[in-house]
Each structure stands twice: as structure tokens, then as C-alpha cells.
Enzyme design. Structure first.
Site, PDB file in Angstrom:
ATOM      1  N   CYS A 103      -4.665 -31.760   8.642  1.00 37.02           N
ATOM      2  CA  CYS A 103      -4.188 -31.873  10.027  1.00 37.02           C
ATOM      3  C   CYS A 103      -3.003 -30.949  10.300  1.00 37.02           C
ATOM      4  O   CYS A 103      -2.713 -30.627  11.446  1.00 37.02           O
ATOM      5  CB  CYS A 103      -3.801 -33.311  10.324  1.00 37.02           C
ATOM      6  SG  CYS A 103      -5.146 -34.462  10.017  1.00 37.02           S
ATOM      7  N   HIS A 141       0.719 -33.837  16.352  1.00 34.18           N
ATOM      8  CA  HIS A 141      -0.665 -34.017  15.913  1.00 34.18           C
ATOM      9  C   HIS A 141      -1.207 -35.306  16.532  1.00 34.18           C
ATOM     10  O   HIS A 141      -0.530 -36.328  16.550  1.00 34.18           O
ATOM     11  CB  HIS A 141      -0.700 -34.089  14.385  1.00 34.18           C
ATOM     12  CG  HIS A 141      -2.009 -34.550  13.843  1.00 34.18           C
ATOM     13  ND1 HIS A 141      -3.208 -34.037  14.276  1.00 34.18           N
ATOM     14  CD2 HIS A 141      -2.318 -35.504  12.912  1.00 34.18           C
ATOM     15  CE1 HIS A 141      -4.195 -34.645  13.640  1.00 34.18           C
ATOM     16  NE2 HIS A 141      -3.679 -35.534  12.817  1.00 34.18           N
ATOM     17  N   ASN A 200      -9.145 -37.764  16.910  1.00 30.45           N
ATOM     18  CA  ASN A 200      -8.317 -37.005  15.963  1.00 30.45           C
ATOM     19  C   ASN A 200      -9.144 -35.835  15.426  1.00 30.45           C
ATOM     20  O   ASN A 200     -10.068 -36.032  14.641  1.00 30.45           O
ATOM     21  CB  ASN A 200      -7.881 -37.946  14.834  1.00 30.45           C
ATOM     22  CG  ASN A 200      -7.053 -37.254  13.758  1.00 30.45           C
ATOM     23  OD1 ASN A 200      -7.054 -36.025  13.647  1.00 30.45           O
ATOM     24  ND2 ASN A 200      -6.367 -38.041  12.950  1.00 30.45           N
TER      25      ASN A 200
HETATM   26  O1  UT7 Z   1      -4.813 -37.300  10.925  1.00 31.18           O
HETATM   27  C1  UT7 Z   1      -4.340 -37.573   9.639  1.00 31.18           C
HETATM   28  C2  UT7 Z   1      -3.281 -38.605   9.668  1.00 31.18           C
HETATM   29  N1  UT7 Z   1      -3.875 -39.884   9.968  1.00 31.18           N
HETATM   30  C3  UT7 Z   1      -3.149 -40.830  10.530  1.00 31.18           C
HETATM   31  O2  UT7 Z   1      -2.013 -40.597  10.850  1.00 31.18           O
HETATM   32  C4  UT7 Z   1      -3.789 -42.167  10.735  1.00 31.18           C
HETATM   33  C5  UT7 Z   1      -2.752 -43.220  10.527  1.00 31.18           C
HETATM   34  N2  UT7 Z   1      -3.276 -44.582  10.566  1.00 31.18           N
HETATM   35  C6  UT7 Z   1      -3.742 -45.192  11.701  1.00 31.18           C
HETATM   36  O3  UT7 Z   1      -3.890 -44.571  12.744  1.00 31.18           O
HETATM   37  C7  UT7 Z   1      -3.975 -46.681  11.636  1.00 31.18           C
HETATM   38  O4  UT7 Z   1      -3.625 -47.158  10.368  1.00 31.18           O
HETATM   39  C8  UT7 Z   1      -5.426 -47.147  11.978  1.00 31.18           C
HETATM   40  C9  UT7 Z   1      -5.697 -46.926  13.465  1.00 31.18           C
HETATM   41  C10 UT7 Z   1      -6.412 -46.371  11.121  1.00 31.18           C
HETATM   42  C11 UT7 Z   1      -5.596 -48.638  11.701  1.00 31.18           C
HETATM   43  O5  UT7 Z   1      -4.617 -49.382  12.404  1.00 31.18           O
HETATM   44  P1  UT7 Z   1      -3.687 -50.436  11.646  1.00 31.18           P
HETATM   45  O6  UT7 Z   1      -2.844 -51.050  12.678  1.00 31.18           O
HETATM   46  O7  UT7 Z   1      -3.010 -49.743  10.514  1.00 31.18           O
HETATM   47  O8  UT7 Z   1      -4.744 -51.504  11.144  1.00 31.18           O
HETATM   48  P2  UT7 Z   1      -4.922 -52.158   9.680  1.00 31.18           P
HETATM   49  O9  UT7 Z   1      -5.660 -51.230   8.804  1.00 31.18           O
HETATM   50  O10 UT7 Z   1      -3.584 -52.656   9.209  1.00 31.18           O
HETATM   51  O11 UT7 Z   1      -5.833 -53.391   9.990  1.00 31.18           O
HETATM   52  C12 UT7 Z   1      -5.399 -54.460  10.861  1.00 31.18           C
HETATM   53  C13 UT7 Z   1      -6.518 -55.476  11.017  1.00 31.18           C
HETATM   54  C14 UT7 Z   1      -7.102 -55.970   9.691  1.00 31.18           C
HETATM   55  O12 UT7 Z   1      -7.441 -57.347   9.885  1.00 31.18           O
HETATM   56  P3  UT7 Z   1      -6.465 -58.512   9.370  1.00 31.18           P
HETATM   57  O13 UT7 Z   1      -6.307 -58.272   7.881  1.00 31.18           O
HETATM   58  O14 UT7 Z   1      -5.180 -58.326  10.116  1.00 31.18           O
HETATM   59  O15 UT7 Z   1      -7.213 -59.752   9.714  1.00 31.18           O
HETATM   60  C15 UT7 Z   1      -8.373 -55.185   9.532  1.00 31.18           C
HETATM   61  O16 UT7 Z   1      -9.342 -55.843   8.779  1.00 31.18           O
HETATM   62  O17 UT7 Z   1      -7.614 -54.903  11.729  1.00 31.18           O
HETATM   63  C16 UT7 Z   1      -8.835 -55.014  10.944  1.00 31.18           C
HETATM   64  N3  UT7 Z   1      -9.597 -53.798  11.158  1.00 31.18           N
HETATM   65  C17 UT7 Z   1     -10.450 -53.611  12.173  1.00 31.18           C
HETATM   66  N4  UT7 Z   1     -10.815 -54.407  13.187  1.00 31.18           N
HETATM   67  C18 UT7 Z   1     -11.698 -53.901  14.088  1.00 31.18           C
HETATM   68  C19 UT7 Z   1      -9.554 -52.646  10.406  1.00 31.18           C
HETATM   69  N5  UT7 Z   1     -10.364 -51.718  10.947  1.00 31.18           N
HETATM   70  C20 UT7 Z   1     -10.926 -52.286  12.022  1.00 31.18           C
HETATM   71  C21 UT7 Z   1     -11.830 -51.813  13.005  1.00 31.18           C
HETATM   72  N6  UT7 Z   1     -12.178 -52.667  14.019  1.00 31.18           N
HETATM   73  N7  UT7 Z   1     -12.332 -50.571  12.977  1.00 31.18           N
END
Ligand code: UT7
Length: 337
Positions: A122, A262, A293
Site C-alpha cells: 500500500c 492511504h 482499498n
Molecule cells: O491496506 C493495508 C493496511 N490495512 C489496514 O490498514 C486494515 C486495518 N484493519 C481494518 O481495517 C479493520 O481491522 C477491519 C475493518 C479489517 C476489521 O475491523 P475491526 O474493528 O478490527 O474488527 P475485528 O476484526 O476486531 O472484529 C470485530 C468483530 C468480531 O466479532 P466479536 O469477536 O466481537 O464477536 C468478528 O468476529 O466483528 C466480527 N467480524 C465480522 N462481522 C461481520 C469480523 N469480520 C466480520 C465481517 N462481517 N466481515
């Protein structure tokens, strides 16, 4: 004693024009949610993404790059023959060698320009802009085409909840050339290889193919990401890097017109703007909502949309900052072409 004639470059470098290509297939959240048991609401709330664009088979890395480059050249008033070097930042050109930059340089009609690909994920476009600026000021090239391009849909597992809704396709190109005044500030760049595993391909080609004794997976080596640690790293670390880029350019957040981070996640963009205490008047790129992204393509795509919408104009002071797999990052202050 024989001495080598030193090379003398231009006093300064600047971005002279940018161009972009957005693939024709628009994919709303409703089209990705079933495979990952998600919802439009969750995706918008966690990432800010409403839709993304995925390329058709005809919209190849080369095709999108050439289309974006032709626009950038026209806007810069520079001909293809004037381009001495083509730098392509990408992680999704599936042919590892030769560099796709060589084919792009040829299709554009450059005069056998130097051409190579760089892999900084990225952060690739910002790496390319930094290199172009230094190559021009060092005398190695007159005009350079820097392209950020991805077809991440080829490397995305549509059943992976952590990535399927994020990654997208597109291309952005910038013509960088000599300038009487500084148009590209010093780069602040680096990498944190201790976190190498957080965003990567699941396996390499040997694992895919395997051996006669132990057959491989036969699956595409899709991208995998531990989103949450990357999210926290970006929010806590990247605002400091952004501030260093401002300091090194001798400007402050108050001087900025435009912030083009980004496009990884709308919440990261908001958190960085807050941590940097950006004044209210600074316009912030939010292309991720419509584009997803696009890794190396995200900054030129986002800036181009701001120019088209009248949110950025020629001569505006802009801050670029990009970060991703590696974890590699780069930031610089630039003047909008
Ligand atoms: O471009 C390169 C650099 N990349 C980045 O900078 C990406 C950085 N990361 C992110 O943008 C975020 O971490 C994500 C958007 C990918 C995910 O968001 P998050 O707030 O970090 O979510 P999480 O992984 O902590 O998951 C939160 C909850 C979990 O459930 P519980 O444990 O709280 O019950 C997951 O199981 O959301 C659940 N979850 C989903 N729910 C619906 C994880 N993925 C999904 C999904 N749909 N796709």
C-alpha cells in the site's frame, strides 16, 4: 588520476499531472456479504466502505496502467517520448518477471525508458514518488511516470471475512518532472519487519504446486490480514510519521490544504486526522467509501477524485501517507499538480 564525470540533476522535482483508471464493475456491499456472513451495516460501520470496483478480465494491470498514464501525460503536457523511467508499484501483477513496467513503457510509446516494478504494497506509490524525486534531482532521469496499480480481486478470497469486503482494483499514475521550486518534500519512510506476518499471501507458489510426493493446495495464494493489530498500529504509529513528514518539509498542519492518506479504513483516516489535530479547513480524502482499498493505487485515485470534486486544486499543499504489508510506510508533502 581519472575521475568519473559527476551527474547533475534538476534543482527540484514536482508532480506535473495525475491520471486514474477505475474499473467498470461496481460491487456494492450487498454482493459480498453472503459469502462472509456479514452485513452492509457492519462493513460501513467498521470500514466506511459502501462499494468497491473489481476489474473485468480485460481490465488487466497493464491495461489500467496505460489508461491512467495517458491521462496523466496529457494533463502534464508531457509526451511519452519524454519519459525516461517508468516505476510501477504493485503487488498484484501475477507474472513475477519481467516487470510489467517494461510492457507499459513500450505500449505508451516511450523511447525504451528504464522500467521496473517495486513491491512496497500500500505504500508503493509514495515510495515511487520519493524515488522519482531523487532520481530527477540526481540527474538519472528527466521525467518519470510513477504508477500505483492493483487487481487485488485476483488475490482476494471472497470467503475470507477479514479481507473480502476491503480489497479492490484500480490504477493511478503521476508524471514527475523537473521544477524551479520544490514540489515534493522529503520522504519519511521505513518498515517494521517484525510485523511481516500481519498482511501477506497465505502461501508461496511452491506451496500451491507442491511436489509429486506431496501435492500442493492448488489454490491461489490469497492475501490474508490480521486486521485488528494492523488497525491499531496504523492509528498509533502513522500520525507520528505524518507529523515527521510535515516537520521535514518545514510546514505545519495549519499550512495544509489537503490530507490524502492511504484509503485503508475510514476509521483509521478519522483517527489519524484527530491525532494530528488537523485544522477543520483541511480537506480529507475519503475515496474508500466508493472505491474500497486499492493498495498502491489508493492515493492517486483519492487525490484525483478530490481534484474532480473541486476539493483540491493546483498549487494546494497536500500530505500523502501510506502504509501496509511489510509493514512498510512512507509519507511526504507535495504540491497538487
Ligand atoms: O491496506 C493495508 C493496511 N490495512 C489496514 O490498514 C486494515 C486495518 N484493519 C481494518 O481495517 C479493520 O481491522 C477491519 C475493518 C479489517 C476489521 O475491523 P475491526 O474493528 O478490527 O474488527 P475485528 O476484526 O476486531 O472484529 C470485530 C468483530 C468480531 O466479532 P466479536 O469477536 O466481537 O464477536 C468478528 O468476529 O466483528 C466480527 N467480524 C465480522 N462481522 C461481520 C469480523 N469480520 C466480520 C465481517 N462481517 N466481515
Amino acid at each position: 588520476m581519472t575521475t568519473i564525470t559527476p551527474q547533475v540533476g534538476a534543482p527540484h522535482a514536482a508532480i506535473l499531472g495525475i491520471g486514474t483508471y477505475r474499473p467498470s464493475r461496481v460491487i456494492p456491499n450487498s454482493e459480498v456479504i453472503d459469502a462472509i456472513d456479514s452485513s452492509d451495516e457492519w462493513i460501513q460501520q467498521r470500514s466506511g466502505i459502501r462499494q468497491r470496483r473489481w476489474a473485468t478480465p480485460e481490465e488487466t494491470v497493464q491495461m489500467m496502467s496505460v489508461a491512467a498514464s495517458r491521462i496523466a501525460l496529457e494533463r502534464a503536457g508531457v509526451s511519452a517520448e519524454q519519459i525516461d523511467c517508468v516505476i510501477v508499484a504493485t503487488v498484484s501483477h501475477l507474472l513475477q518477471t519481467p516487470a510489467v513496467a517494461t510492457a507499459i513503457a513500450h505500449e505508451l510509446g516511450t523511447n525504451q525508458a528504464a522500467a521496473f516494478d517495486i513491491s512496497a504494497a500500500c505504500a508503493g506509490f509514495c515510495h515511487g514518488v520519493a524515488m522519482a524525486s531523487d532520481l530527477i534531482r540526481g540527474g538519472s532521469a528527466g521525467h518519470i511516470l510513477v504508477i500505483g496499480v492493483e487487481r487485488l480481486s485476483d488475490l482476494t478470497d471472497v470467503y475470507d471475512r477479514g479481507t473480502a469486503f476491503i480489497f479492490a482494483d484500480g490504477a493511478g499514475a503521476a508524471v514527475v518532472g523537473p521544477s524551479e521550486t520544490p514540489g515534493i518534500g522529503p520522504v519519511v519512510w521505513g518498515s517494521d519487519g517484525e510485523q511481516f506476518d500481519l498482511i501477506r499471501q497465505r502461501e508461496d507458489w511452491r506451496d500451491v504446486v507442491g511436489t509429486p510426493e506431496q501435492p500442493g493446495s492448488g489454490q491461489m495464494p490469497h492475501l490474508i490480514m490480521e486486521g485488528n493489530p494492523v488497525f491499531r498500529w496504523a492509528v498509533f504509529t502513522m500520525a507520528k510519521v505524518a507529523q515527521q513528514a510535515l516537520d521535514r518539509a518545514g510546514v505545519s498542519a495549519d499550512d495544509l490544504d489537503v490530507f490524502v492518506p492511504h484509503q485503508a479504513n475510514m476509521r483509521i483516516i478519522d483517527a489519524m486526522a484527530k491525532a494530528m489535530k488537523l485544522p477543520e479547513g483541511v480537506r480529507i480524502a475519503r475515496d474508500i467509501a466508493e472505491q474500497g482499498n486499492t493498495s498502491a493505487a489508493s492515493i492517486p485515485l483519492a487525490l484525483d477524485r478530490m481534484i474532480a470534486d473541486g476539493e483540491a486544486k493546483s498549487g494546494d499543499l497536500a500530505l500523502f501517507i501510506a502504509f501496509g504489508a511489510g509493514l512498510a510506510y512512507a509519507a511526504q508533502v507535495v504540491l497538487v499538480p
